[in-house]
Design a protein around this motif. Sequence first.
Motif, PDB file in Angstrom:
ATOM      1  N   UNK A 153       0.821  -1.213   0.000  1.00 41.60           N
ATOM      2  CA  UNK A 153       0.000   0.000   0.000  1.00 41.60           C
ATOM      3  C   UNK A 153       0.852   1.259   0.000  1.00 41.60           C
ATOM      4  N   UNK A 154       2.094   1.160   0.487  1.00 36.53           N
ATOM      5  CA  UNK A 154       2.973   2.329   0.439  1.00 36.53           C
ATOM      6  C   UNK A 154       3.329   2.691  -0.995  1.00 36.53           C
ATOM      7  N   UNK A 155       3.224   1.719  -1.914  1.00 37.86           N
ATOM      8  CA  UNK A 155       3.467   2.006  -3.327  1.00 37.86           C
ATOM      9  C   UNK A 155       2.452   3.025  -3.824  1.00 37.86           C
ATOM     10  N   UNK A 156       1.194   2.846  -3.437  1.00 39.35           N
ATOM     11  CA  UNK A 156       0.159   3.801  -3.823  1.00 39.35           C
ATOM     12  C   UNK A 156       0.392   5.125  -3.115  1.00 39.35           C
ATOM     13  N   UNK A 157       0.805   5.046  -1.857  1.00 34.43           N
ATOM     14  CA  UNK A 157       1.031   6.262  -1.087  1.00 34.43           C
ATOM     15  C   UNK A 157       2.142   7.126  -1.662  1.00 34.43           C
ATOM     16  N   UNK A 158       3.175   6.477  -2.226  1.00 31.25           N
ATOM     17  CA  UNK A 158       4.304   7.227  -2.783  1.00 31.25           C
ATOM     18  C   UNK A 158       4.098   7.592  -4.246  1.00 31.25           C
ATOM     19  N   UNK A 159       2.983   7.152  -4.831  1.00 28.33           N
ATOM     20  CA  UNK A 159       2.799   7.287  -6.271  1.00 28.33           C
ATOM     21  C   UNK A 159       2.650   8.732  -6.729  1.00 28.33           C
ATOM     22  N   UNK A 160       1.922   9.541  -5.955  1.00 31.52           N
ATOM     23  CA  UNK A 160       1.666  10.913  -6.400  1.00 31.52           C
ATOM     24  C   UNK A 160       0.834  10.910  -7.659  1.00 31.52           C
ATOM     25  N   UNK A 161       1.385  11.499  -8.730  1.00 27.92           N
ATOM     26  CA  UNK A 161       0.663  11.558 -10.004  1.00 27.92           C
ATOM     27  C   UNK A 161       0.969  10.356 -10.893  1.00 27.92           C
ATOM     28  N   UNK A 162       1.835   9.464 -10.440  1.00 30.13           N
ATOM     29  CA  UNK A 162       2.260   8.328 -11.270  1.00 30.13           C
ATOM     30  C   UNK A 162       1.682   7.007 -10.778  1.00 30.13           C
ATOM     31  N   UNK A 163       0.409   7.012 -10.411  1.00 33.21           N
ATOM     32  CA  UNK A 163      -0.201   5.789  -9.868  1.00 33.21           C
ATOM     33  C   UNK A 163      -0.151   4.659 -10.881  1.00 33.21           C
ATOM     34  N   UNK A 164      -0.469   4.949 -12.136  1.00 29.27           N
ATOM     35  CA  UNK A 164      -0.507   3.899 -13.167  1.00 29.27           C
ATOM     36  C   UNK A 164       0.878   3.285 -13.355  1.00 29.27           C
ATOM     37  N   UNK A 165       1.917   4.124 -13.434  1.00 31.11           N
ATOM     38  CA  UNK A 165       3.280   3.608 -13.613  1.00 31.11           C
ATOM     39  C   UNK A 165       3.732   2.810 -12.394  1.00 31.11           C
ATOM     40  N   UNK A 166       3.352   3.253 -11.202  1.00 34.41           N
ATOM     41  CA  UNK A 166       3.717   2.517  -9.990  1.00 34.41           C
ATOM     42  C   UNK A 166       3.048   1.153  -9.948  1.00 34.41           C
ATOM     43  N   UNK A 167       1.786   1.109 -10.325  1.00 35.37           N
ATOM     44  CA  UNK A 167       1.067  -0.171 -10.343  1.00 35.37           C
ATOM     45  C   UNK A 167       1.664  -1.095 -11.393  1.00 35.37           C
ATOM     46  N   UNK A 168       2.051  -0.535 -12.549  1.00 33.67           N
ATOM     47  CA  UNK A 168       2.691  -1.344 -13.595  1.00 33.67           C
ATOM     48  C   UNK A 168       3.997  -1.945 -13.088  1.00 33.67           C
ATOM     49  N   UNK A 169       4.820  -1.120 -12.438  1.00 27.83           N
ATOM     50  CA  UNK A 169       6.086  -1.619 -11.900  1.00 27.83           C
ATOM     51  C   UNK A 169       5.847  -2.667 -10.819  1.00 27.83           C
ATOM     52  N   UNK A 170       4.829  -2.459  -9.997  1.00 27.32           N
ATOM     53  CA  UNK A 170       4.509  -3.415  -8.946  1.00 27.32           C
ATOM     54  C   UNK A 170       4.055  -4.741  -9.548  1.00 27.32           C
ATOM     55  N   UNK A 171       3.269  -4.683 -10.635  1.00 28.75           N
ATOM     56  CA  UNK A 171       2.806  -5.907 -11.297  1.00 28.75           C
ATOM     57  C   UNK A 171       3.979  -6.703 -11.862  1.00 28.75           C
ATOM     58  N   UNK A 172       4.945  -5.995 -12.442  1.00 26.81           N
ATOM     59  CA  UNK A 172       6.139  -6.672 -12.970  1.00 26.81           C
ATOM     60  C   UNK A 172       6.913  -7.334 -11.835  1.00 26.81           C
ATOM     61  N   UNK A 173       7.024  -6.643 -10.713  1.00 27.12           N
ATOM     62  CA  UNK A 173       7.711  -7.218  -9.550  1.00 27.12           C
ATOM     63  C   UNK A 173       7.005  -8.451  -9.018  1.00 27.12           C
ATOM     64  N   UNK A 174       5.691  -8.429  -8.991  1.00 25.70           N
ATOM     65  CA  UNK A 174       4.930  -9.595  -8.519  1.00 25.70           C
ATOM     66  C   UNK A 174       5.134 -10.792  -9.444  1.00 25.70           C
ATOM     67  N   UNK A 175       5.240 -10.520 -10.747  1.00 21.98           N
ATOM     68  CA  UNK A 175       5.504 -11.613 -11.704  1.00 21.98           C
ATOM     69  C   UNK A 175       6.859 -12.245 -11.411  1.00 21.98           C
ATOM     70  N   UNK A 176       7.876 -11.403 -11.178  1.00 22.91           N
ATOM     71  CA  UNK A 176       9.211 -11.931 -10.876  1.00 22.91           C
ATOM     72  C   UNK A 176       9.217 -12.701  -9.553  1.00 22.91           C
ATOM     73  N   UNK A 177       8.374 -12.307  -8.607  1.00 22.19           N
ATOM     74  CA  UNK A 177       8.331 -13.011  -7.323  1.00 22.19           C
ATOM     75  C   UNK A 177       7.746 -14.413  -7.456  1.00 22.19           C
ATOM     76  N   UNK A 178       7.042 -14.669  -8.562  1.00 22.94           N
ATOM     77  CA  UNK A 178       6.443 -15.997  -8.778  1.00 22.94           C
ATOM     78  C   UNK A 178       7.422 -16.999  -9.376  1.00 22.94           C
ATOM     79  N   UNK A 179       8.604 -16.524  -9.773  1.00 28.73           N
ATOM     80  CA  UNK A 179       9.600 -17.434 -10.351  1.00 28.73           C
ATOM     81  C   UNK A 179      10.102 -18.389  -9.272  1.00 28.73           C
ATOM     82  N   UNK A 180      10.153 -19.685  -9.602  1.00 28.67           N
ATOM     83  CA  UNK A 180      10.640 -20.682  -8.649  1.00 28.67           C
ATOM     84  C   UNK A 180       9.599 -21.741  -8.353  1.00 28.67           C
ATOM     85  N   UNK A 181       9.769 -22.414  -7.225  1.00 25.36           N
ATOM     86  CA  UNK A 181       8.861 -23.497  -6.851  1.00 25.36           C
ATOM     87  C   UNK A 181       7.590 -22.936  -6.216  1.00 25.36           C
TER      88      UNK A 181
END
Length: 503
Positions: A153-181
């Motif tokens: 939720x701090x990602x949204x809090x720090x987003x300011x005017x770049x909410x869409x870009x922050x959510x996009x970056x967060x989605x990419x990070x979540x995809x990378x976190x799924x790599x593995x078992x």
Amino acid sequence: MSGILLGLGQLFQPIALIALLAGVVIGLIVGSLPGLNDSITMAVLIPITFGMEPQVAICLLVGIYCASACGGSVPSILLKIPGTASATVTAYDGYPMSQQGRSGEALGYAISSSTFGGLTSAIVLLFLSPFLARQALKFGPPEYFMLAVLGMSTVIGMAGKNIVKNILAMAVGLIFSCVGMSPQTGLARFTFGQVSLMDGISLIPMLIGLFGITSILEMIESIRSKTAGVDFKEEVKKEYQKVKVTLPNKEMAKRLLPTWAQSSLIGNVIGIIPGAGMIMAIFMAYDQASRRHPELEFGTGVPEGIAAPEAANNAVVASSMVPLLSLGVPGNSTSSLFLGALTIQGLRTGPSLFRDTPDMAYMIILGFIVANIIMLPLCMFYCNFLATAVLRLKREILSGIVLVLCVTGAFAVSNNIFNIYIMIFFGFIGYTFNKYKIPQSPLILASILGSMMENNWTQSMVFADGSLSVFVTRPLSCALLILSIIFIGMPLVKRFKAAKKTA
């Protein structure tokens, strides 16, 4: 009180003080080298400490742990390459300040903030460890899941005017976190047949790539520009050769004191929660500092932007030892190495440590206090030397040195050449993100918290037989949920009010 006196007797033996001093120096050096950190250094040194006296071995490791977090801020400020993961956020305001010819100020803010945060956490460890350890015991899978949600939720809090870009970056990070078992099925996901990806993407090569390789690519781009090359040489002649670390004056210290106190509190709370770690603390501290000072433009060289993460990451250091010393539960990966070191020396953590060997228990606690005190002058001397040496280098030479350090650091994580490929991959991702002005911090945070969320979600559903009510019926989990809603809701409400006022 008798335990404290016994601890002082052990700590102030000449050989123990020398070991503590050596540990601080080693910590500053490894912290300032990209790719190396306290965990790697301690893992290498623990077998060597087997033949040492217990107080010597423990003092050496305490010094390394305290100083490495501070040392990581040096390349973060000067080169925009965090020496350790905990110095990631320091680059946001430290590097712009360095580009403005204020490297000495930026380093002074980092050193003083690190010392403040480290001392507060050492005091917490000394006086409040039993109480804080009891609170940490109340965290189960639902609380850990909601803690990860709070971090998101701090990602949204720090987003300011770049909410869409922050959510996009967060989605990419979540995809990378799924790599593995998969923790549910035990099957491999997104590994593409690579055995090295079975345990997921290693954090250190990823961070080295996102910051180190990206920085090298940007250096190469600026070197090819003749104008940029001339500007850099002129700046070296005029400013950078005169860099000298300057601590905050009385007025600036008074201004930064609320930020130090708030960030240290966040770091101490996060530190005593096993598994939370420095990354979450620095992002939360930076977010809260930006909320506290909406009139300042963070990311452009704001002193509070350096003070907040540096106070928070050093506040995590000693507080992460609270559950280890009191309960035998490591607060993070580095404090878990202390468990191995204490075991090698025949010491048992938990209540028996204070009952059977109070001299060693309090020596460890007091060692954190002394290490943070001696870290201040040593870090100033070290930074003065390092800043001058690094900034006098030509960019061509500097990029080559940085590349060697990055490759060495990525390979040294597990002596696996595949980590170098990971580093290069994330280097190009970071470069692309910078080109399109997409923030990297949501990607980093999401990639770290993603696996934590998934594991604790699975355990929570098993625990509650699939009922979502477990997140609201447990007091701590419900409190974290409410905080998450507040973090997400406040900027949205402000935006709605601003739009309504404009209309």
